[in-house]
Design an enzyme around this catalytic site. Structure first.
Site, mmCIF file in Angstrom:
data_model
loop_
_atom_site.group_PDB
_atom_site.id
_atom_site.type_symbol
_atom_site.label_atom_id
_atom_site.label_comp_id
_atom_site.label_asym_id
_atom_site.label_seq_id
_atom_site.Cartn_x
_atom_site.Cartn_y
_atom_site.Cartn_z
ATOM 1 N N GLY A 38 0.775 -1.217 0.030
ATOM 2 C CA GLY A 38 0.096 0.005 0.153
ATOM 3 C C GLY A 38 0.778 1.064 0.098
ATOM 4 O O GLY A 38 0.325 2.311 -0.316
ATOM 5 N N GLY A 39 2.048 1.034 0.513
ATOM 6 C CA GLY A 39 3.027 2.218 0.569
ATOM 7 C C GLY A 39 2.687 3.114 1.387
ATOM 8 O O GLY A 39 1.827 3.171 2.154
ATOM 9 N N LYS A 50 -7.130 11.286 5.920
ATOM 10 C CA LYS A 50 -8.374 11.465 5.762
ATOM 11 C C LYS A 50 -9.093 10.701 7.268
ATOM 12 O O LYS A 50 -10.386 11.361 7.333
ATOM 13 C CB LYS A 50 -8.947 10.823 4.573
ATOM 14 C CG LYS A 50 -8.042 11.190 3.315
ATOM 15 C CD LYS A 50 -8.004 12.721 3.283
ATOM 16 C CE LYS A 50 -6.965 13.247 2.293
ATOM 17 N NZ LYS A 50 -5.625 13.099 2.646
ATOM 18 N N SER A 185 2.791 25.409 2.695
ATOM 19 C CA SER A 185 1.101 25.427 2.728
ATOM 20 C C SER A 185 0.809 24.867 1.438
ATOM 21 O O SER A 185 -0.418 25.302 0.938
ATOM 22 C CB SER A 185 0.657 26.752 2.629
ATOM 23 O OG SER A 185 1.127 27.402 1.489
ATOM 24 N N GLY A 186 1.357 23.705 1.153
ATOM 25 C CA GLY A 186 0.623 22.764 0.152
ATOM 26 C C GLY A 186 -0.379 21.942 0.697
ATOM 27 O O GLY A 186 -0.788 22.283 1.846
ATOM 28 N N GLY A 274 7.505 19.870 0.621
ATOM 29 C CA GLY A 274 7.720 19.059 -0.639
ATOM 30 C C GLY A 274 8.187 17.724 -0.469
ATOM 31 O O GLY A 274 8.234 17.218 0.711
ATOM 32 N N ALA A 322 -1.609 10.208 -5.618
ATOM 33 C CA ALA A 322 -1.894 8.519 -5.776
ATOM 34 C C ALA A 322 -2.788 8.304 -7.021
ATOM 35 O O ALA A 322 -2.462 7.354 -7.701
ATOM 36 C CB ALA A 322 -2.464 8.259 -4.530
ATOM 37 N N HIS A 447 -31.715 18.264 -8.013
ATOM 38 C CA HIS A 447 -32.155 19.433 -6.875
ATOM 39 C C HIS A 447 -32.804 18.628 -5.726
ATOM 40 O O HIS A 447 -33.580 17.505 -5.853
ATOM 41 C CB HIS A 447 -33.066 20.187 -7.429
ATOM 42 C CG HIS A 447 -33.615 21.344 -6.360
ATOM 43 N ND1 HIS A 447 -32.786 22.453 -5.881
ATOM 44 C CD2 HIS A 447 -34.799 21.364 -5.696
ATOM 45 C CE1 HIS A 447 -33.393 23.122 -4.833
ATOM 46 N NE2 HIS A 447 -34.778 22.402 -4.895
#
Length: 468
Positions: A38-39, A50, A185-186, A274, A322, A447
């Protein structure tokens, strides 16, 4: 010595997807991984962050329960439980990748790989956990070794594991910070800033460039900054870190802005300036593989300048995402199998930042489109004009579209606000399908949904927005 059609080095998103696709196409496949299946993305990046940000989102909502007619008194959190949930999510998915390798009959070799001269392709030598080398031959070898957090030791921007953190320490903090300096701030820096600020930490973001989220559209970047500052995040742009050091009870940073220096102090710091590609120890120099600032140079089919050797994902350059790596893995393997896939168009790769508010984009910014000589027509629609956003209590955001004024081509889309990381794919599909402004304007959106704002931003570009 064993022989394969394809050997993939690295089992991150790009690598394991490439291996699966190769197996699906009938190619005898092996994959080499030195750490976890999965790295970085699955184990220490995309997924566990997340999970942390979801915790922060729920916590923020609970703090505003009264806005929804609810009561949630004495709202609090347990740092250890927050981190444990994140690690369990990562562990569950890592196990899932292992299952997929078995399902597709992909041989998995645990260890460090290096390349040596071979016949059709470089030979892959794997140093196993027992320290012994085992050589494997393949007709095609794919590098998917990813990248690591960039450090700048001369300025002290390097993690010490205690007070100065990279992403791993930030996800599993050895102690909970009272205050935090975030350098960069990336997407990574902003996500950690948002997470910790939501959970009560005093956060200062230090950015060398003149605005945060510098790859995003300037208007979206400015909107996001105002929201972050309203949430209590201090933002210092145009500010260079000259030095960073740990003290007995925190960290001190000397920064420079406008020719003036000052010292900033906090309990901890995160370095998010970075990434650096993982090419060391692979034997690329001896093979004559061409590099550009450490990244492996490839063509549209992911081929390097060395016969039988390919590269995908972060090791092959920006954007370091990814989903870019996964798509490159498919393009690469389908090319190997003779299927003649289309080369990937990087301007159609979406980017997402899962902070509060979320930020998402695809294609050219307004400034980039103009710089390219395009005559543009721009549409905007604010969240405050959308019924679903108001019902959700998320009425602060903006959707922006950029069209070619002559052809109606969608050049770019840029969004900030709730759930925009889920919405952006609608514009990505439109770009891939080469839908025009007219086509999108005549499309019916359901909607009440947030997606209606995407429609309104298109209508606004041609002067026909209905709800502003």
């Amino acid at each position: 010595m064993s022989s394969y059609d394809v050997i993939v080095i690295g089992a991150g998103p790009g690598g394991y997807v490439a291996a699966i696709r190769a197996s699906q196409l009938g190619l005898k496949t092996a994959i080499v991984e030195r750490d976890q299946l999965g790295g970085i993305c699955l184990n220490w990046g995309c997924i566990p962050t997340k999970a942390l940000l979801r915790t922060a989102e729920v916590y923020r909502t609970m703090q505003h329960a009264q806005d929804y007619g609810l009561a949630a008194d004495n709202v609090r959190f347990d740092p250890k439980a927050v981190v444990d949930r994140s690690r369990k999510v990562a562990g569950r998915l890592s196990g899932g990748v292992g299952f997929l390798m078995k399902k597709h009959k992909i041989d998995v070799f645990a260890g460090e790989a290096r390349l040596e001269k071979g016949s059709a392709a470089p030979s892959v030598v794997v140093k196993g956990k027992d320290g012994k080398d085992m050589a494997h031959n393949a007709k095609h070898v794919i590098l998917a070794t990813g990248a690591r957090a960039r450090t700048i030791p001369a300025a002290g921007l390097a993690p010490d594991g205690k007070r100065i953190w990279a992403y791993r320490e930030a996800m599993t903090p050895p102690e909970w910070p009272q205050s935090l300096l975030v350098f960069g701030s990336g997407a990574i820096g902003i996500e950690f800033a948002s997470f910790y600020a939501t959970l009560g930490v005093k956060v200062t973001v230090v950015e060398m460039l003149e605005r945060i989220l510098p790859v995003e559209d300037e208007e979206i970047s400015a909107f996001a900054r105002k929201r972050f500052e309203k949430d209590g995040i201090a933002i210092r742009v145009g500010t260079t870190a000259k030095s960073l050091k740990a003290t007995t009870d925190g960290v001190e940073a000397v920064v420079e802005s406008g020719g003036k220096s000052e010292t900033l102090a906090a309990s901890h710091a995160i370095v998010a300036v970075g990434i650096s590609p993982n090419t060391k120890g692979l034997g690329l120099e001896a093979l004559g593989v061409k590099l550009d600032r450490g990244h492996v140079l490839i063509d549209g089919a992911c081929r390097t300048n060395v016969a039988g050797l390919y590269a995908i994902g972060d090791v092959a350059g920006a954007p370091w995402l990814a989903h870019k790596a996964m798509h490159e893995g498919v393009v690469c393997v389908e090319g190997i199998a003779g299927k003649h896939p289309h080369a990937m168009l990087k301007e159609r790769i979406p980017g997402c930042t899962y902070s509060h508010p979320q930020v998402a984009s695809v294609g050219l910014t307004e400034a980039a489109a103009k710089a390219a000589g395009r005559e543009v027509r721009v549409g905007r629609f604010p969240f405050v004009g959308n019924g679903k956003a108001i019902a959700l209590g998320e009425d602060q955001g903006l959707v922006k579209t950029v069209f070619d004024a002559k052809t109606g081509e969608l050049l770019g889309a840029h969004m900030v606000g709730a759930e925009v990381t889920e919405l952006i794919q609608g514009y990505v599909i439109a770009m891939q399908a080469e839908a025009t402004e007219e086509t999108l304007a005549s499309t019916i959106f359901p909607h009440p949904t947030l997606s209606e704002m995407m429609h309104e931003a298109v209508l606004d570009a041609c002067g026909g927005a209905l709800h502003i």
